[in-house]
Scaffold this active site. Structure first.
Site, PDB file in Angstrom:
ATOM      1  N   ARG A 167       0.863  -1.176   0.000  1.00  0.00           N
ATOM      2  CA  ARG A 167       0.000   0.000   0.000  1.00  0.00           C
ATOM      3  C   ARG A 167       0.893   1.216   0.000  1.00  0.00           C
ATOM      4  O   ARG A 167       1.221   1.727   1.082  1.00  0.00           O
ATOM      5  CB  ARG A 167      -0.802   0.070   1.283  1.00  0.00           C
ATOM      6  CG  ARG A 167      -1.754  -1.049   1.499  1.00  0.00           C
ATOM      7  CD  ARG A 167      -2.660  -0.609   2.613  1.00  0.00           C
ATOM      8  NE  ARG A 167      -3.214  -1.752   3.327  1.00  0.00           N
ATOM      9  CZ  ARG A 167      -3.920  -1.621   4.446  1.00  0.00           C
ATOM     10  NH1 ARG A 167      -4.101  -0.407   4.970  1.00  0.00           N
ATOM     11  NH2 ARG A 167      -4.418  -2.667   5.043  1.00  0.00           N
ATOM     12  N   ASP A 218       1.947   5.066  -0.103  1.00  0.00           N
ATOM     13  CA  ASP A 218       1.273   6.285   0.332  1.00  0.00           C
ATOM     14  C   ASP A 218       1.050   7.254  -0.816  1.00  0.00           C
ATOM     15  O   ASP A 218       1.689   7.143  -1.860  1.00  0.00           O
ATOM     16  CB  ASP A 218       2.140   6.998   1.385  1.00  0.00           C
ATOM     17  CG  ASP A 218       1.958   6.400   2.764  1.00  0.00           C
ATOM     18  OD1 ASP A 218       0.881   5.855   3.037  1.00  0.00           O
ATOM     19  OD2 ASP A 218       2.914   6.482   3.557  1.00  0.00           O
ATOM     20  N   TYR A 272      13.422  -0.533  -2.447  1.00  0.00           N
ATOM     21  CA  TYR A 272      13.014   0.865  -2.541  1.00  0.00           C
ATOM     22  C   TYR A 272      14.238   1.746  -2.815  1.00  0.00           C
ATOM     23  O   TYR A 272      15.352   1.422  -2.378  1.00  0.00           O
ATOM     24  CB  TYR A 272      12.433   1.350  -1.209  1.00  0.00           C
ATOM     25  CG  TYR A 272      11.055   0.837  -0.853  1.00  0.00           C
ATOM     26  CD1 TYR A 272       9.924   1.523  -1.277  1.00  0.00           C
ATOM     27  CD2 TYR A 272      10.891  -0.290  -0.063  1.00  0.00           C
ATOM     28  CE1 TYR A 272       8.646   1.073  -0.923  1.00  0.00           C
ATOM     29  CE2 TYR A 272       9.615  -0.743   0.286  1.00  0.00           C
ATOM     30  CZ  TYR A 272       8.511  -0.055  -0.144  1.00  0.00           C
ATOM     31  OH  TYR A 272       7.255  -0.491   0.205  1.00  0.00           O
ATOM     32  N   ARG A 288      11.115   5.852   4.606  1.00  0.00           N
ATOM     33  CA  ARG A 288      11.199   7.313   4.673  1.00  0.00           C
ATOM     34  C   ARG A 288      11.811   7.778   5.995  1.00  0.00           C
ATOM     35  O   ARG A 288      12.434   8.845   6.053  1.00  0.00           O
ATOM     36  CB  ARG A 288       9.812   7.933   4.461  1.00  0.00           C
ATOM     37  CG  ARG A 288       9.360   7.805   2.992  1.00  0.00           C
ATOM     38  CD  ARG A 288       7.862   7.954   2.802  1.00  0.00           C
ATOM     39  NE  ARG A 288       7.373   9.248   3.249  1.00  0.00           N
ATOM     40  CZ  ARG A 288       6.097   9.596   3.275  1.00  0.00           C
ATOM     41  NH1 ARG A 288       5.157   8.735   2.892  1.00  0.00           N
ATOM     42  NH2 ARG A 288       5.731  10.786   3.696  1.00  0.00           N
TER      43      ARG A 288
END
Lengths: 249, 249
Positions: free
Chosen positions: A50, A52, A110, A199
């Site tokens: 999911r 953001d 990522y 993040r």
């Protein structure tokens, strides 16, 4: 019933994120609409992640059961003709009926992109986070490997997650020298992730680059399990889900 | 009266081009508005180039006379605070009063970016032109140098130009191998350019890559001065004005 997996690329700028929301433009909704048109019945997809609002993807994977077979090499073209310009199917697989993009994934890669410059860059703004002021990239490179391996990442998890444990295993955390466009890439590979984990790790490595956290303090920041000791959650535009790993059956 | 030169970066996607237009969002208007606010009187700027709608720039230069001096190292910050996110001043110079960004420039460097893939790419779409189908990049690399030197480029000029001569000198035309993002860069450096010249040269090199024009035919296409024999004008999103050269006084 046949099942498919689709590799999805999208520009997250104008999406509320992957997941369907009643009031918002989600990637999942775009994919479901395209597939439902194509297969002439309502198709639901399950996503690997999911992401953001504002986060990009080059390789999010979703799976679906479908009523009939469209060949793997034709399916991306058929979908793309029905999708808006900021989302595309870049690969399709025929998978076994019990394949589930969420539960079967073996890990994810990522990249968080930082643009380090005194000035904002109109041509880089959508896909990187601007950091003005000098950065000690060598220090960031030294700090990164401390995140590798199995740790309790409670200090790197946004409130609101509902997981049983905050222990996760990262197999690669690496900071790369600025490329020719001045972009510093923070690459993070792991089996599974907590909410906002990449993040917050990127924000902590940024603090190291800015001299706010010492390289040698990173192990104690991790061990503290204290969200207050880690860096800020960096904004979504710098983050891209590059790849999700599977053993495609 | 003091004079300044500003190096401008912009994302051309949402602009009608550099030049001011009564009904349209131009880069020139944004710069003039910011400078007029800053200097508290109406400031007009002269641009090095009139880029078309959709074309990007990393280094367009404009010049202006201003009523007082703001230090060169402060000026970009002051401007950027007043500019929208898709345009920025990335460098400022104090120049002699007779400096003119249009007439004093010694040359320009453009890059045309082609993304060669069977599928569209949401993350590359704003800054490259998608070409599906295989391309013979080696042939494109061999064809490029034929454009170097002084030629009559009448075959590479859109109708509507008002120049006295279509002879121009290019100092570098080079096709680069795809980078890690799959982008093929066509680099063109010259003293001066005709209307749409880079986009038509890129379109002609693309025809070479697609086998529609043979490498060895390029000299005769140039010599023909016949627009019909050159390739198509490629779309603006692939083009970026990278640099404009001056002897800053």
């Amino acid at each position: 019933m046949p099942a498919i997996a689709l590799v999805i690329e999208f520009d997250g700028t104008d999406f509320v994120g992957w997941q369907y929301q009643e009031n918002g433009r989600s990637v999942q909704e775009q994919i479901q609409k395209a597939l439902s048109t194509l297969y002439k019945e309502e198709i639901k997809v399950t996503g690997s992640s999911r992401t953001d609002a504002g986060v990009h993807a080059r390789g999010l994977v979703c799976s679906a059961k479908v009523p009939f077979i469209i060949p793997e090499d034709k399916l991306p073209f058929a979908c793309n003709a029905l999708l808006p310009e900021d989302v595309a199917v870049v690969k399709a697989y025929k998978v076994s009926e019990d394949f589930n993009a969420r539960f079967d994934n073996k890990g994810k890669r990522y990249i968080y992109r930082i643009y380090n410059s005194p000035f904002k860059s109109p041509l880089r703004r959508r896909y990187s986070h601007l950091v003005t002021g000098t950065l000690d990239v060598e220090a960031m490179k030294k700090a990164a490997p401390f995140f590798e391996g199995e740790h309790d990442f409670a200090a790197f998890c946004a409130a609101g997650g509902s997981q049983n444990t905050t222990v996760r295993r990262l197999t690669k955390v690496e900071v790369h020298d600025p490329d020719e466009n001045g972009i510093i890439e923070i690459e993070v590979v792991g089996e599974a992730f907590l909410y906002n984990m990449v993040r917050i790790i990127a924000g902590t490595l940024l603090y190291v680059g800015q001299g706010k956290i010492a390289v040698d303090d990173i192990p104690s920041v991790i061990d503290s399990c204290d969200r207050e000791r880690a860096g800020k959650t960096l904004p979504p535009e710098g983050l891209t889900l590059e790849e999700v790993f599977y053993d495609y059956a």
